[in-house]
Write a protein that holds these residues in place. Sequence first.
Motif, mmCIF file in Angstrom:
data_model
loop_
_atom_site.group_PDB
_atom_site.id
_atom_site.type_symbol
_atom_site.label_atom_id
_atom_site.label_comp_id
_atom_site.label_asym_id
_atom_site.label_seq_id
_atom_site.Cartn_x
_atom_site.Cartn_y
_atom_site.Cartn_z
ATOM 1 N N GLY A 157 0.572 0.366 -7.280
ATOM 2 C CA GLY A 157 1.899 0.659 -6.758
ATOM 3 C C GLY A 157 2.235 -0.094 -5.494
ATOM 4 N N GLY A 158 3.536 -0.269 -5.277
ATOM 5 C CA GLY A 158 4.045 -0.891 -4.064
ATOM 6 C C GLY A 158 5.465 -0.459 -3.796
ATOM 7 N N GLY A 159 5.838 -0.408 -2.523
ATOM 8 C CA GLY A 159 7.156 0.078 -2.151
ATOM 9 C C GLY A 159 8.104 -0.978 -1.637
ATOM 10 N N TYR A 160 7.692 -2.243 -1.677
ATOM 11 C CA TYR A 160 8.538 -3.320 -1.156
ATOM 12 C C TYR A 160 8.899 -4.343 -2.227
ATOM 13 C CZ TYR A 160 8.061 -1.778 3.675
ATOM 14 O OH TYR A 160 8.119 -1.056 4.840
ATOM 15 N N GLY A 161 9.015 -3.897 -3.463
ATOM 16 C CA GLY A 161 9.473 -4.779 -4.512
ATOM 17 C C GLY A 161 8.352 -5.552 -5.178
ATOM 18 N N ILE A 162 8.752 -6.328 -6.172
ATOM 19 C CA ILE A 162 7.777 -7.039 -7.004
ATOM 20 C C ILE A 162 7.184 -8.244 -6.298
ATOM 21 C CG2 ILE A 162 9.348 -8.682 -8.127
ATOM 22 C CD1 ILE A 162 6.592 -6.533 -9.836
ATOM 23 N N LEU A 163 7.820 -8.703 -5.211
ATOM 24 C CA LEU A 163 7.341 -9.908 -4.545
ATOM 25 C C LEU A 163 5.919 -9.740 -4.019
ATOM 26 C CD1 LEU A 163 8.005 -12.781 -3.597
ATOM 27 C CD2 LEU A 163 8.868 -11.795 -1.475
#
Length: 538
Positions: free
Chosen positions: A228-234
Amino acid sequence: MKKRYFAGIVTSLLLTSSILGACSSDEGTTGKSGNVDNVNKTGMPIAKEKIEVDGFGAKFFASQDWNKLMLWDEYAKKSNIDVNWKTVQVEALAEKRNLMLAAGDYPELFFASAFPKTDLVKYGQQGVFLPLNDYIDEYAPNFKKIMEEYPSVKQGVTMADGNIYGFPTIYDPKFESLRAGTPWINQEWLDKLNLKAPETTDELYKVLKAFKEKDPNGNGKADEQAWGGGYGILEFINYLRGTFGLNKQGTMNINLDFKEGTEEFRFVPSTDEYKELLTFLNKLYTEGLINKDVFTTEPQTFSAEASKGNFGMLNEVDPKELLKLDGYVGIPVLEGPTGERAYNAVTNGLGNLGMFVLTDKAKDPEALVRWIDYLYGDEGTKMFFMGFEGVTYEEDKDGNFKFLPEITDNPDGKNMDQAISEFLTWPGGYYPGIVKQKYFQGAEAKENTIKNAEQVRPYRIKDEDILPGLNYTLEESDKVSAIMTDIQTYIDEMAAGFITGKQDFSKWDDYKKTLDKMQLQDYLKTAQGAYDRTKGEK
């Protein structure tokens, strides 16, 4: 602080990192305000008689009132400059600042407002943003020293007309654990499932699959999530760039790298390697191994979800520091399908260039340049990132600084960002100044993150291989801006489509043809010309 801002990723990926000025800053000219006699050239206070200033800033936490924040209250006492703040949260920043400028209802200074370089040139040449060259020369000794030590900083902040219109974020190139680091993987889950940390993309897939399906938290419920990540797919893409053989010249010009064995540019988002990277992410996403809301979630929303401890792998910074979750370690740099094993999402340390600007409404520019320059020196950097001795930090007999337990182990259960934000503004990553390891006690300076960086270091791109931002002429920058604004939107939309499966990879050739119709080849020709010209100037 988030690494996405270091990579230049909070931003228009090309326009904030590539449209660099070609002329020397020595050519810029500025005037005097007429209030220069009220300014002490050294020491504190900066202003002999109190100055009040209207300022606008971007903040990360909605609860903050900058007009009552200890950082600004104490700095006002020290400098004799009192800023009356209006603020907006970072999510609404671009819209708000653009509306203010369009209406002519803007303040004397913009702080942490992340202007892209095209705006610096545009409003600078219109006279809305003041050219700062002469002010810097006379009133900014700390920033001048940095430009002398790192010539690429001076090159980067200088616009095509020879003027400097903004003070940037700078990440000290000596601060290794801020430059490079991989996502974090739950070692306890690996041990529970008798797995080793993945070393290849195939192994990563198998580990993520096991995290999702084999109940590693042992509660008998299918509540585990994989990555998971909270700052987008980049963030996901950046981790894998080197693994798939992309960006071997770093990410200052994030959409460009060289064709193998040449110094001829290719467009990264149209390469076969980039297609393979998106294909891999599509596999993970469609099998539920990446958080489904990755394209829409906000950082704080994701942090609240991640703090439950149900993710096996997380982007961002050390989960122990950010989320109070134990058991996570840095995942290795992965070997890709063709044997590539590299970490290439690295820049030369120059972040957003438009983090502090003065407008033509500034009545005391000399004083305000001294005011911001303080944040580029040791004392100002310590104040900005550490706060105030006895309140937020303590200093030991060896001169080392550390936050007090009220910050690192907050009695109200707040994480460190939340606790320090009651006094300071840096959490979230929007600020002018220089980030040094000695004074920055965020997660990137902690033992776990330093260890993560050490295991990345053998695979990290060498500093001498990082290509600085390209120096475009004003005409070229206008052309590049016109082309790339639409192209960047298109490639971002298509990347999301390919990863989620809404776009089929059988349409890849159509995607590339559309890019050509959008004048991609004209952009590549312009970029190549700028690079070749730079080689000729050496």
